[in-house]
Design a protein around this motif. Sequence first.
Motif, short mmCIF file in Angstrom:
data_model
loop_
_atom_site.label_atom_id
_atom_site.label_comp_id
_atom_site.label_asym_id
_atom_site.label_seq_id
_atom_site.Cartn_x
_atom_site.Cartn_y
_atom_site.Cartn_z
N CYS A 45 0.85 -1.19 0.00
CA CYS A 45 0.00 0.00 0.00
C CYS A 45 0.89 1.24 0.00
CB CYS A 45 -0.90 0.02 1.23
SG CYS A 45 -2.11 -1.29 1.27
N PRO A 46 0.50 2.27 -0.73
CA PRO A 46 1.29 3.50 -0.71
C PRO A 46 1.35 4.09 0.71
CG PRO A 46 -0.32 3.54 -2.49
CD PRO A 46 -0.64 2.36 -1.62
N PRO A 47 2.55 4.38 1.21
CA PRO A 47 2.67 4.89 2.59
C PRO A 47 1.84 6.15 2.82
CG PRO A 47 4.83 4.42 1.67
CD PRO A 47 3.83 4.23 0.56
N GLU A 48 1.72 7.01 1.82
CA GLU A 48 0.99 8.26 2.02
C GLU A 48 -0.50 8.03 2.26
OE1 GLU A 48 1.44 7.60 -2.44
OE2 GLU A 48 2.74 7.44 -0.69
N MET B 62 -13.45 -10.75 4.64
CA MET B 62 -14.91 -10.64 4.76
C MET B 62 -15.52 -11.70 5.68
SD MET B 62 -15.98 -9.49 0.92
CE MET B 62 -17.73 -9.41 1.29
N GLY B 63 -14.99 -12.91 5.64
CA GLY B 63 -15.52 -13.99 6.48
C GLY B 63 -15.46 -13.65 7.96
N LEU B 64 -14.38 -13.02 8.37
CA LEU B 64 -14.24 -12.60 9.77
C LEU B 64 -15.36 -11.64 10.15
CD1 LEU B 64 -12.69 -12.07 12.50
CD2 LEU B 64 -11.54 -10.23 11.27
N TYR B 65 -15.56 -10.62 9.34
CA TYR B 65 -16.57 -9.61 9.66
C TYR B 65 -17.99 -10.18 9.60
CZ TYR B 65 -12.52 -6.62 9.10
OH TYR B 65 -11.28 -6.06 9.22
N GLN B 66 -18.23 -11.13 8.71
CA GLN B 66 -19.55 -11.76 8.63
C GLN B 66 -19.87 -12.51 9.91
OE1 GLN B 66 -18.80 -13.86 4.96
NE2 GLN B 66 -19.93 -12.36 3.74
N LYS B 67 -18.87 -13.09 10.56
CA LYS B 67 -19.08 -13.79 11.84
C LYS B 67 -19.60 -12.84 12.91
CE LYS B 67 -15.42 -17.21 11.20
NZ LYS B 67 -14.09 -17.61 11.64
N PHE B 68 -19.32 -11.55 12.74
CA PHE B 68 -19.73 -10.54 13.72
C PHE B 68 -20.93 -9.73 13.23
CE2 PHE B 68 -15.62 -11.72 15.20
CZ PHE B 68 -15.68 -11.56 16.58
N ASN B 69 -21.67 -10.30 12.27
CA ASN B 69 -22.92 -9.72 11.79
C ASN B 69 -22.75 -8.51 10.87
OD1 ASN B 69 -25.50 -10.62 11.83
ND2 ASN B 69 -26.18 -9.27 13.47
N PHE B 70 -21.61 -8.41 10.20
CA PHE B 70 -21.45 -7.39 9.17
C PHE B 70 -21.92 -7.98 7.85
CE2 PHE B 70 -18.64 -5.57 12.30
CZ PHE B 70 -18.67 -4.20 12.06
N GLN B 71 -22.54 -7.14 7.03
CA GLN B 71 -23.05 -7.58 5.75
C GLN B 71 -22.51 -6.66 4.65
OE1 GLN B 71 -27.31 -7.55 5.51
NE2 GLN B 71 -27.34 -8.61 3.56
N ALA B 72 -22.08 -7.26 3.54
CA ALA B 72 -21.58 -6.49 2.40
C ALA B 72 -22.72 -5.72 1.76
CB ALA B 72 -20.91 -7.41 1.39
N VAL B 73 -22.43 -4.47 1.39
CA VAL B 73 -23.41 -3.64 0.67
C VAL B 73 -22.69 -2.98 -0.50
CG1 VAL B 73 -24.87 -3.19 2.69
CG2 VAL B 73 -22.99 -1.66 2.19
N GLY B 74 -23.40 -2.85 -1.59
CA GLY B 74 -22.83 -2.17 -2.75
C GLY B 74 -21.88 -3.05 -3.55
N ASP B 75 -21.17 -2.40 -4.44
CA ASP B 75 -20.28 -3.08 -5.36
C ASP B 75 -18.86 -3.13 -4.83
OD1 ASP B 75 -22.32 -3.41 -7.25
OD2 ASP B 75 -21.99 -1.39 -8.05
N ILE B 76 -18.11 -4.05 -5.38
CA ILE B 76 -16.69 -4.15 -5.06
C ILE B 76 -15.98 -2.88 -5.51
CG2 ILE B 76 -16.04 -5.28 -7.23
CD1 ILE B 76 -14.19 -7.10 -5.56
N PHE B 77 -14.97 -2.45 -4.76
CA PHE B 77 -14.20 -1.26 -5.15
C PHE B 77 -12.74 -1.46 -4.76
CE2 PHE B 77 -15.71 -0.54 -0.87
CZ PHE B 77 -14.64 0.04 -0.21
N GLU B 78 -11.91 -0.62 -5.31
CA GLU B 78 -10.48 -0.72 -5.04
C GLU B 78 -10.04 0.41 -4.12
OE1 GLU B 78 -6.67 -0.08 -7.74
OE2 GLU B 78 -7.77 -1.90 -8.31
N GLU B 79 -9.26 0.05 -3.12
CA GLU B 79 -8.69 1.01 -2.19
C GLU B 79 -7.23 0.62 -1.99
OE1 GLU B 79 -11.38 2.88 1.13
OE2 GLU B 79 -10.20 1.27 2.04
N ALA B 80 -6.32 1.54 -2.26
CA ALA B 80 -4.88 1.28 -2.14
C ALA B 80 -4.46 0.06 -2.96
CB ALA B 80 -4.47 1.12 -0.68
N GLY B 81 -5.10 -0.12 -4.11
CA GLY B 81 -4.74 -1.22 -5.00
C GLY B 81 -5.28 -2.59 -4.58
N ILE B 82 -6.18 -2.62 -3.59
CA ILE B 82 -6.71 -3.88 -3.06
C ILE B 82 -8.24 -3.85 -3.17
CG2 ILE B 82 -6.90 -5.34 -1.00
CD1 ILE B 82 -4.19 -4.11 -0.11
N GLN B 83 -8.83 -4.98 -3.58
CA GLN B 83 -10.29 -5.08 -3.71
C GLN B 83 -10.95 -5.13 -2.33
OE1 GLN B 83 -11.82 -5.17 -6.94
NE2 GLN B 83 -9.74 -4.52 -7.37
N HIS B 84 -12.02 -4.32 -2.19
CA HIS B 84 -12.76 -4.21 -0.93
C HIS B 84 -14.27 -4.24 -1.19
CE1 HIS B 84 -8.95 -2.43 0.43
NE2 HIS B 84 -9.38 -2.51 1.65
#
Length: 139
Positions: A30-33, A110-132
Amino acid sequence: MIEVKKVIAQEELEKVFAIRKEVFVVEQNCPPELEWENEDISHHFLALLNAEPAGACRWRKTDKGYKLERFAVLKSCRGKGVAQAMLKTVLADLPKDAEYVYLHAQITAMGLYQKFNFQAVGDIFEEAGIQHYKMVLNK
């Protein structure tokens, strides 16, 4: 033994930054800045595994709600429950009136967060060159 504590001392904050640098900047390129922002308005946490620094994360209030961010576990400490312990601690630390809680999850986490009742919303996007995906806590 895993311990997650809210950071209050500068020495602890430096350990948090060192973990984030190792995981995000060195390992994930990830870019340090992009890594160092909103530090002064965030609530930081340091995870210790057998009394040694193992993970870091934070939360902050945004104009949308409460955002969980910068979850990082050192490679040698993964698979031992550190991330789950951090997530439990951070969720318990949020103000009682925290109605809207969200995060930007790397696909591999994502699997970790789903265990804690988080749900994905919207489309996939890129942040710092990584899919989120944006994930929102269902209360």
